[in-house]
Write a protein that holds these residues in place. Structure first.
Motif, PDB file in Angstrom:
ATOM      1  N   TYR A  87       0.821  -1.375  -0.334  1.00 18.08           N
ATOM      2  CA  TYR A  87       0.002  -0.144   0.078  1.00 18.08           C
ATOM      3  C   TYR A  87       0.814   1.121  -0.034  1.00 18.08           C
ATOM      4  CZ  TYR A  87      -3.179   3.310   1.406  1.00 18.08           C
ATOM      5  OH  TYR A  87      -3.832   4.944   1.705  1.00 18.08           O
ATOM      6  N   THR A  88       0.599   2.333  -1.053  1.00 14.81           N
ATOM      7  CA  THR A  88       0.618   3.650  -1.300  1.00 14.81           C
ATOM      8  C   THR A  88       0.044   4.485  -0.844  1.00 14.81           C
ATOM      9  OG1 THR A  88       2.879   2.347  -2.506  1.00 14.81           O
ATOM     10  CG2 THR A  88       2.655   4.748  -2.644  1.00 14.81           C
ATOM     11  N   GLY A  89       0.507   5.493  -0.084  1.00 17.79           N
ATOM     12  CA  GLY A  89      -0.743   6.087   0.320  1.00 17.79           C
ATOM     13  C   GLY A  89      -1.229   7.091   1.823  1.00 17.79           C
ATOM     14  N   ASP A  90      -1.586   7.619   1.901  1.00 16.57           N
ATOM     15  CA  ASP A  90      -1.895   8.305   3.090  1.00 16.57           C
ATOM     16  C   ASP A  90      -2.738   7.612   3.861  1.00 16.57           C
ATOM     17  OD1 ASP A  90      -1.788  10.933   1.628  1.00 16.57           O
ATOM     18  OD2 ASP A  90      -3.437  10.850   0.882  1.00 16.57           O
ATOM     19  N   TRP A  91      -2.591   7.780   5.520  1.00 14.96           N
ATOM     20  CA  TRP A  91      -2.881   7.069   6.341  1.00 14.96           C
ATOM     21  C   TRP A  91      -3.300   7.894   7.343  1.00 14.96           C
ATOM     22  CZ3 TRP A  91      -1.850   2.052   7.121  1.00 14.96           C
ATOM     23  CH2 TRP A  91      -1.589   1.111   6.243  1.00 14.96           C
ATOM     24  N   LEU A  92      -4.355   7.415   8.316  1.00 17.84           N
ATOM     25  CA  LEU A  92      -4.793   7.700   9.413  1.00 17.84           C
ATOM     26  C   LEU A  92      -4.828   7.400  10.733  1.00 17.84           C
ATOM     27  CD1 LEU A  92      -5.706  11.156  10.740  1.00 17.84           C
ATOM     28  CD2 LEU A  92      -7.769  10.077  10.330  1.00 17.84           C
ATOM     29  N   ASP A  93      -4.265   7.038  11.654  1.00 18.10           N
ATOM     30  CA  ASP A  93      -4.542   6.029  12.505  1.00 18.10           C
ATOM     31  C   ASP A  93      -3.871   4.902  12.417  1.00 18.10           C
ATOM     32  OD1 ASP A  93      -5.223   9.225  14.990  1.00 18.10           O
ATOM     33  OD2 ASP A  93      -6.637   8.492  14.400  1.00 18.10           O
ATOM     34  N   SER A  94      -3.211   4.509  11.496  1.00 21.50           N
ATOM     35  CA  SER A  94      -3.151   3.271  11.136  1.00 21.50           C
ATOM     36  C   SER A  94      -3.877   2.993   9.992  1.00 21.50           C
ATOM     37  CB  SER A  94      -2.472   2.768  12.262  1.00 21.50           C
ATOM     38  OG  SER A  94      -1.128   2.914  13.303  1.00 21.50           O
ATOM     39  N   LYS A  95      -4.644   3.893   9.963  1.00 18.12           N
ATOM     40  CA  LYS A  95      -5.444   3.209   9.004  1.00 18.12           C
ATOM     41  C   LYS A  95      -5.687   3.898   7.373  1.00 18.12           C
ATOM     42  CE  LYS A  95      -8.463   1.368  12.399  1.00 18.12           C
ATOM     43  NZ  LYS A  95     -10.316   2.129  12.211  1.00 18.12           N
ATOM     44  N   LYS A  96      -5.961   3.053   6.241  1.00 18.01           N
ATOM     45  CA  LYS A  96      -5.373   3.737   5.011  1.00 18.01           C
ATOM     46  C   LYS A  96      -6.720   5.327   4.768  1.00 18.01           C
ATOM     47  CE  LYS A  96      -4.604  -1.031   3.171  1.00 18.01           C
ATOM     48  NZ  LYS A  96      -4.594  -1.120   4.235  1.00 18.01           N
ATOM     49  N   HIS A  97      -6.071   6.054   4.342  1.00 15.90           N
ATOM     50  CA  HIS A  97      -7.223   7.395   4.599  1.00 15.90           C
ATOM     51  C   HIS A  97      -6.631   8.354   3.971  1.00 15.90           C
ATOM     52  CE1 HIS A  97     -10.914   9.356   7.133  1.00 15.90           C
ATOM     53  NE2 HIS A  97      -9.975  10.442   6.317  1.00 15.90           N
ATOM     54  N   GLY A  98      -7.802   8.538   2.809  1.00 16.84           N
ATOM     55  CA  GLY A  98      -7.530  10.021   1.850  1.00 16.84           C
ATOM     56  C   GLY A  98      -6.923   9.262   0.008  1.00 16.84           C
ATOM     57  N   LYS A  99      -5.982   9.623  -0.644  1.00 17.51           N
ATOM     58  CA  LYS A  99      -5.604   8.679  -1.730  1.00 17.51           C
ATOM     59  C   LYS A  99      -4.565   7.729  -1.076  1.00 17.51           C
ATOM     60  CE  LYS A  99      -8.484  11.655  -4.030  1.00 17.51           C
ATOM     61  NZ  LYS A  99      -9.760  12.060  -4.900  1.00 17.51           N
ATOM     62  N   GLY A 100      -4.755   6.528  -1.908  1.00 18.03           N
ATOM     63  CA  GLY A 100      -3.581   5.560  -2.358  1.00 18.03           C
ATOM     64  C   GLY A 100      -3.885   3.897  -2.702  1.00 18.03           C
ATOM     65  N   THR A 101      -3.003   3.195  -3.016  1.00 17.07           N
ATOM     66  CA  THR A 101      -2.919   2.214  -4.137  1.00 17.07           C
ATOM     67  C   THR A 101      -2.690   1.504  -2.970  1.00 17.07           C
ATOM     68  OG1 THR A 101      -2.266   4.142  -5.698  1.00 17.07           O
ATOM     69  CG2 THR A 101      -2.113   1.340  -6.263  1.00 17.07           C
ATOM     70  N   GLN A 102      -3.488   0.472  -3.849  1.00 19.07           N
ATOM     71  CA  GLN A 102      -3.486  -1.400  -2.522  1.00 19.07           C
ATOM     72  C   GLN A 102      -2.920  -2.385  -4.274  1.00 19.07           C
ATOM     73  OE1 GLN A 102      -3.958  -1.736   0.587  1.00 19.07           O
ATOM     74  NE2 GLN A 102      -3.078  -4.147   0.174  1.00 19.07           N
ATOM     75  N   ILE A 103      -2.017  -3.269  -3.719  1.00 16.00           N
ATOM     76  CA  ILE A 103      -1.935  -3.494  -4.702  1.00 16.00           C
ATOM     77  C   ILE A 103      -2.018  -5.242  -3.945  1.00 16.00           C
ATOM     78  CG2 ILE A 103      -0.340  -5.034  -6.150  1.00 16.00           C
ATOM     79  CD1 ILE A 103       1.270  -2.826  -5.321  1.00 16.00           C
ATOM     80  N   CYS A 104      -3.052  -6.172  -4.460  1.00 19.89           N
ATOM     81  CA  CYS A 104      -3.095  -7.598  -3.899  1.00 19.89           C
ATOM     82  C   CYS A 104      -3.007  -8.705  -3.777  1.00 19.89           C
ATOM     83  CB  CYS A 104      -5.132  -7.441  -3.103  1.00 19.89           C
ATOM     84  SG  CYS A 104      -5.804  -6.427  -2.915  1.00 19.89           S
ATOM     85  N   LYS A 105      -1.540  -9.198  -3.543  1.00 21.25           N
ATOM     86  CA  LYS A 105      -0.928 -10.331  -4.422  1.00 21.25           C
ATOM     87  C   LYS A 105      -1.806 -11.627  -4.593  1.00 21.25           C
ATOM     88  CE  LYS A 105       3.526 -12.789  -3.814  1.00 21.25           C
ATOM     89  NZ  LYS A 105       4.649 -13.494  -3.413  1.00 21.25           N
ATOM     90  N   LYS A 106      -2.482 -11.325  -3.688  1.00 22.10           N
ATOM     91  CA  LYS A 106      -3.650 -13.135  -3.947  1.00 22.10           C
ATOM     92  C   LYS A 106      -4.103 -13.081  -4.099  1.00 22.10           C
ATOM     93  CE  LYS A 106      -5.970 -16.603  -1.047  1.00 22.10           C
ATOM     94  NZ  LYS A 106      -5.635 -17.290   0.774  1.00 22.10           N
ATOM     95  N   ALA A 107      -4.888 -11.882  -4.263  1.00 23.46           N
ATOM     96  CA  ALA A 107      -6.388 -11.564  -5.641  1.00 23.46           C
ATOM     97  C   ALA A 107      -5.486 -11.775  -6.921  1.00 23.46           C
ATOM     98  CB  ALA A 107      -6.854 -10.830  -5.404  1.00 23.46           C
ATOM     99  N   GLY A 108      -4.458 -11.042  -7.331  1.00 23.51           N
ATOM    100  CA  GLY A 108      -4.026 -10.205  -8.430  1.00 23.51           C
ATOM    101  C   GLY A 108      -4.443  -9.403  -8.995  1.00 23.51           C
ATOM    102  N   ALA A 109      -4.443  -8.297  -7.790  1.00 23.20           N
ATOM    103  CA  ALA A 109      -5.969  -6.914  -8.122  1.00 23.20           C
ATOM    104  C   ALA A 109      -4.641  -6.004  -7.848  1.00 23.20           C
ATOM    105  CB  ALA A 109      -7.240  -7.437  -7.687  1.00 23.20           C
ATOM    106  N   ILE A 110      -4.932  -4.960  -8.088  1.00 21.46           N
ATOM    107  CA  ILE A 110      -4.852  -3.404  -7.879  1.00 21.46           C
ATOM    108  C   ILE A 110      -6.251  -2.110  -7.612  1.00 21.46           C
ATOM    109  CG2 ILE A 110      -4.377  -3.164 -10.225  1.00 21.46           C
ATOM    110  CD1 ILE A 110      -2.200  -0.784  -9.072  1.00 21.46           C
TER     111      ILE A 110
END
Length: 243
Positions: free
Chosen positions: A45-68
């Motif tokens: 995951y690359t992007g914004d965080w708030l209190d250790s949670k993804k919050h704002g703009k970001g990109t998540q790569i899920c390896k097992k699901a083969g999805a982004i």
């Protein structure tokens, strides 16, 4: 006799030392923009965080699901506008599967979903399901435009078949129900009447665009007049509604 007085040394108050456990926890809290964070399962995951949670703009790569997923986040869940893509094994490239609104980690609002190269849906979503107004292009060339409810045609809608014949009218849970018109443009005929669970029960058939039809019937439909067409249709409808 003289007594030598010396000043007492000034002692500083000892500063409070933060326990290592709290120090590590504070440093581990993720807030603001960060570089790529790698998870144990291989996700990135690359992007914004708030209190250790993804919050704002970001990109998540899920390896097992083969999805982004690339888009908006809110308190650790996809929320706002975002694009979801899947990895194609043949080309080893990501192909867009859905672009549109999200709410509480589910497709919500207006969005476009690509089922294949020739099939897609563009319209409203609710709780990960097609609900509201939408247009669906099917692989076989059919097109439906109208209202949806939980992934089914429901309400007012038009289904245009690949051969240009079309149905306009009411739908209920994916089937023609209620008043509707079916245009047989290939034969130059029009059926207008009442439907129950996808079956025409009572109505009238008349010539419609017969001169332009590619395969018209040999003879035109003879004109037959009922004394009271409206009462016959109403009686038939009331029969099926009472069942």
């Amino acid at each position: 006799m003289y007594v030598l007085l010396t000043a007492m040394p000034h002692l500083k108050k000892p500063q409070k030392v933060e326990p290592l456990s709290k120090l590590w926890d504070r440093k581990a809290q993720k807030c603001g923009l960060r570089h790529t964070v790698y998870s144990v399962n291989g996700d990135e995951y690359t992007g914004d965080w708030l209190d250790s949670k993804k919050h704002g703009k970001g990109t998540q790569i899920c390896k097992k699901a083969g999805a982004i997923y690339d888009g908006d986040w809110k308190y650790g869940k996809r929320d706002g506008y975002g694009t979801y893509s899947k990895l194609l094994s043949v080309t080893n490239e990501y192909s867009r599967e859905y672009s549109g609104g999200w709410k509480n980690d589910k497709k919500h609002g207006f969005g476009t979903y690509f089922y294949s190269d020739t099939a897609c849906y563009e319209g409203e979503w609710s709780e990960d399901q097609r609900s509201g107004w939408g247009r669906m292009y099917y692989d076989n060339g059919d097109i439906y435009e109208g209202e949806w409810l939980k992934n089914k045609h429901h309400g007012q809608g038009m289904l245009r078949l690949a051969n240009e014949n079309r149905y306009e009218g009411n739908w209920k849970y994916g089937k023609k129900n209620g008043h509707g018109k079916f245009f047989y443009l290939d034969k130059g005929q029009l059926y207008e009447g009442f439907w129950v669970d996808g079956v025409a029960k009572c109505g009238t058939v008349s010539d419609f665009g017969r001169a332009e039809a590619p395969t018209p019937t040999i003879y035109p439909i003879p004109k037959v007049h009922l004394l009271d067409v409206r009462s016959v249709l109403m009686e038939t409808q009331s029969t099926y509604h009472s069942e």
